[in-house]
Design a protein around this motif. Structure first.
Motif, PDB file in Angstrom:
ATOM      1  N   VAL A  21       0.855  -1.191   0.000  1.00  0.00           N
ATOM      2  CA  VAL A  21       0.000   0.000   0.000  1.00  0.00           C
ATOM      3  C   VAL A  21       0.886   1.234   0.000  1.00  0.00           C
ATOM      4  O   VAL A  21       1.840   1.326   0.780  1.00  0.00           O
ATOM      5  N   PHE A  22       0.562   2.209  -0.854  1.00  0.00           N
ATOM      6  CA  PHE A  22       1.341   3.437  -0.994  1.00  0.00           C
ATOM      7  C   PHE A  22       0.430   4.649  -0.906  1.00  0.00           C
ATOM      8  O   PHE A  22      -0.650   4.663  -1.489  1.00  0.00           O
ATOM      9  N   SER A  23       0.900   5.678  -0.240  1.00  0.00           N
ATOM     10  CA  SER A  23       0.256   6.993  -0.296  1.00  0.00           C
ATOM     11  C   SER A  23       1.327   8.051  -0.449  1.00  0.00           C
ATOM     12  O   SER A  23       2.342   8.004   0.245  1.00  0.00           O
ATOM     13  N   LEU A  83      -4.319   4.841   7.605  1.00  0.00           N
ATOM     14  CA  LEU A  83      -5.082   4.261   6.502  1.00  0.00           C
ATOM     15  C   LEU A  83      -4.327   3.132   5.812  1.00  0.00           C
ATOM     16  O   LEU A  83      -4.939   2.113   5.438  1.00  0.00           O
ATOM     17  N   THR A  84      -3.018   3.279   5.610  1.00  0.00           N
ATOM     18  CA  THR A  84      -2.284   2.195   4.953  1.00  0.00           C
ATOM     19  C   THR A  84      -2.322   0.927   5.801  1.00  0.00           C
ATOM     20  O   THR A  84      -2.521  -0.176   5.275  1.00  0.00           O
ATOM     21  N   SER A  85      -2.172   1.058   7.112  1.00  0.00           N
ATOM     22  CA  SER A  85      -2.227  -0.131   7.969  1.00  0.00           C
ATOM     23  C   SER A  85      -3.622  -0.734   7.990  1.00  0.00           C
ATOM     24  O   SER A  85      -3.795  -1.952   7.978  1.00  0.00           O
ATOM     25  N   ARG A  86      -4.645   0.130   7.979  1.00  0.00           N
ATOM     26  CA  ARG A  86      -6.025  -0.393   7.980  1.00  0.00           C
ATOM     27  C   ARG A  86      -6.391  -1.004   6.629  1.00  0.00           C
ATOM     28  O   ARG A  86      -7.224  -1.918   6.575  1.00  0.00           O
ATOM     29  N   THR A  87      -5.774  -0.528   5.563  1.00  0.00           N
ATOM     30  CA  THR A  87      -5.996  -1.154   4.251  1.00  0.00           C
ATOM     31  C   THR A  87      -5.460  -2.586   4.251  1.00  0.00           C
ATOM     32  O   THR A  87      -6.108  -3.509   3.756  1.00  0.00           O
TER      33      THR A  87
END
Length: 505
Positions: A350-352, A361-365
């Motif tokens: 996951v990248f932002s 959000l990346t960890s929850r994704t």
């Protein structure tokens, strides 16, 4: 039968006969489709967000959304190189295993073997700690000034490391303590041993043979127009602040890589046992997955999961009875995370290219995907909660950062920010200075009536508060930091103190 194949077969047998580890209830393809719908349900996701999901054989999801640079409007793609910060550690961990098995640099060798002259704080014996200990965060040392130098100012000459550690390191309690220092020390020893930089070793031993064509440990390897720039959200009125990609000087061995979502998918497939090119030592991959230090599963971590170990750049955690190897990365204006599960046979990256609550959000994704995969009973409700929560977290984070700025500016030490020095008063602070302990030059210059600090690639604007005391500010959301000028016995400015370090003319 090759050792690696035996290892994979044993994992399969254990998964089949165990009644403790639950089986996945959804297919990876189904979970990937559900994850895409979850992401589509977050309307404020931006400026760019990318997710790749893979199994051993193929890519199952390539999700990209938004732009790689709001200034240019260029779209984010699966081939866009993005900064992954501390995820660099897993690549360095595998490199270290490859070099160990080839006899280039042994992981069981000690600090004392490489640096006989090294003197560390009382209670820390260089002869007791190995390179493997460095890469698993076991060596009981802390040296914030040195890791800050690597990550924000500019990498020092590797030959200076023994001297810098003697001056800057302090002892810390024994046991696991996550930090960049061990990886920075390993890279310095690697250069001393081989005469080759860690970036070049990664290129030759990993990026080229594994065909990671959109991956590099130097930003300059790419055309800047093709890179994802980082961003900070300043609110509806001001919009996005563009943060330039990290320059080569601060791309360090604990956080110094760019890679594309597509290449990260390839990397995760390798972790899952995908075929590697002839001549590549696949046994090193399994060796890099062996836990090198135990971790308290009750300790808090960024993943909000019980983790019981650390393995050469991977946190080893539990998710609903399944083993999960996971690591994140963070830097100004960027967040990223990757994970793979050997028994579930899938991986996700996951990248932002922003930092507006995207660490959460990346960890929850990642967690949302695995909840879909195991058909968690609350996966749907959690998805709705996270979709609704994210915009609130963005607003709360911005409000919190502004509140911290205001609190710092209201500190009594600034005495109301009433000092307004004339041009003549400002001029006496201008000049070039040298770090008393750090091997760097610092420059104080004046530009259009404003004093500015530059140390390596680090830059700060200086705001006058009281005579000889300035507030140093980097980005628009950073709190001011004190920079105090020093004077000699004759009252002449002869240096300054900033961030715990002293710089002299």
């Amino acid at each position: 039968m090759p050792l690696r194949l035996i290892h994979r077969c044993l994992l399969l047998v254990l998964a089949l006969v165990s009644f403790v580890v639950p089986a996945a209830a959804a297919t990876p393809e189904q979970a990937a489709r559900q994850l895409q719908a979850f992401l589509d349900g977050i309307p404020t996701l931006g400026p760019g967000y990318a997710v790749v999901v893979v199994d051993r054989e193929r890519q199952l999801l390539g999700y990209v959304r938004g732009t790689r640079n709001v200034a240019s409007g260029a779209p984010l793609t699966m081939g866009t190189p993005m900064y992954i910060a501390s995820q660099t550690k897993s690549y360095m961990g595998l490199l270290a295993q490859l070099l160990d098995q080839r006899g280039v640099l042994r992981l069981d060798s000690t600090l004392a073997e490489h640096w006989p002259q090294l003197r560390l704080p009382a209670g820390v014996d260089p002869a007791e700690w190995t390179l493997a200990d460095l890469l698993n965060h076991r060596v009981p040392l802390s040296a914030d000034a040195l890791t800050t130098l690597e990550a924000y100012i500019g990498a020092p000459d590797p030959a200076l490391y023994p001297q810098l550690l003697s001056m800057l390191a302090s002892a810390r309690p024994a046991g696991f303590d996550y930090d960049n220092l061990g990886y920075n020390i390993y890279a310095a020893i690697l250069y001393q041993r081989t005469g080759k930089r860690w970036q070049d070793w990664l290129q030759e031993e990993l990026f080229v043979p594994l065909q990671l064509h959109e991956t590099a440990a130097r930003t300059s390897a790419f055309d800047s127009a093709q890179l994802a720039f980082n961003h900070q959200w300043l609110g509806q009125e001001r919009g996005w602040q563009v943060v330039l990609p990290k320059p080569d000087a601060i791309m360090h061995s604990a956080g110094g890589m760019m890679t594309s979502p597509r290449d990260l998918g390839r990397w995760l497939r390798v972790q899952l046992g995908a075929p590697v090119p002839a001549g590549f030592n696949a046994q090193a991959i399994d060796a890099a997955h062996v836990i090198g230090v135990q971790v308290d599963p009750k300790a808090r971590n960024a993943y909000e999961l019980p983790c019981n170990g650390y393995a050469f750049g991977w946190n080893v955690c539990d998710f609903e009875g399944h083993t999960l190897y996971i690591h994140g990365g963070s830097y100004t204006g960027a967040r990223s995370m990757m994970a793979f599960s050997p028994d579930l046979g899938v991986g996700i990256g996951v990248f932002s290219n922003s930092d507006n609550a995207t660490g959460w959000l990346t960890s929850r994704t990642v967690v949302q995907f695995f909840q879909y995969l195991v058909d968690h009973s609350e996966a749907a409700s959690w998805a709705q909660t996270r979709q609704q929560t994210y915009p609130k977290r963005v607003a709360e984070q911005l409000a919190g950062m502004r509140a911290r700025q205001e609190k710092e500016r209201a500190d009594p030490r600034w005495q109301g920010w009433n000092w307004q020095p004339t041009g003549e008063k400002r001029a006496i602070h201008v000049g070039r200075f040298r770090g008393e302990r750090l091997p760097v030059d610092a420059l104080i210059s004046e530009d259009d009536g404003v004093l500015r600090l530059r140390i390596g690639v680090l830059e700060r604007e200086l705001q006058p508060a009281v005579v000889d005391l300035f507030g140093a500010q980097g980005g628009p959301l950073d709190a001011v930091e004190p920079l105090r000028f020093l004077r000699d016995a004759q009252g002449q400015v002869n240096g300054f103190e900033f961030d715990g370090e002293r710089y002299l003319r």
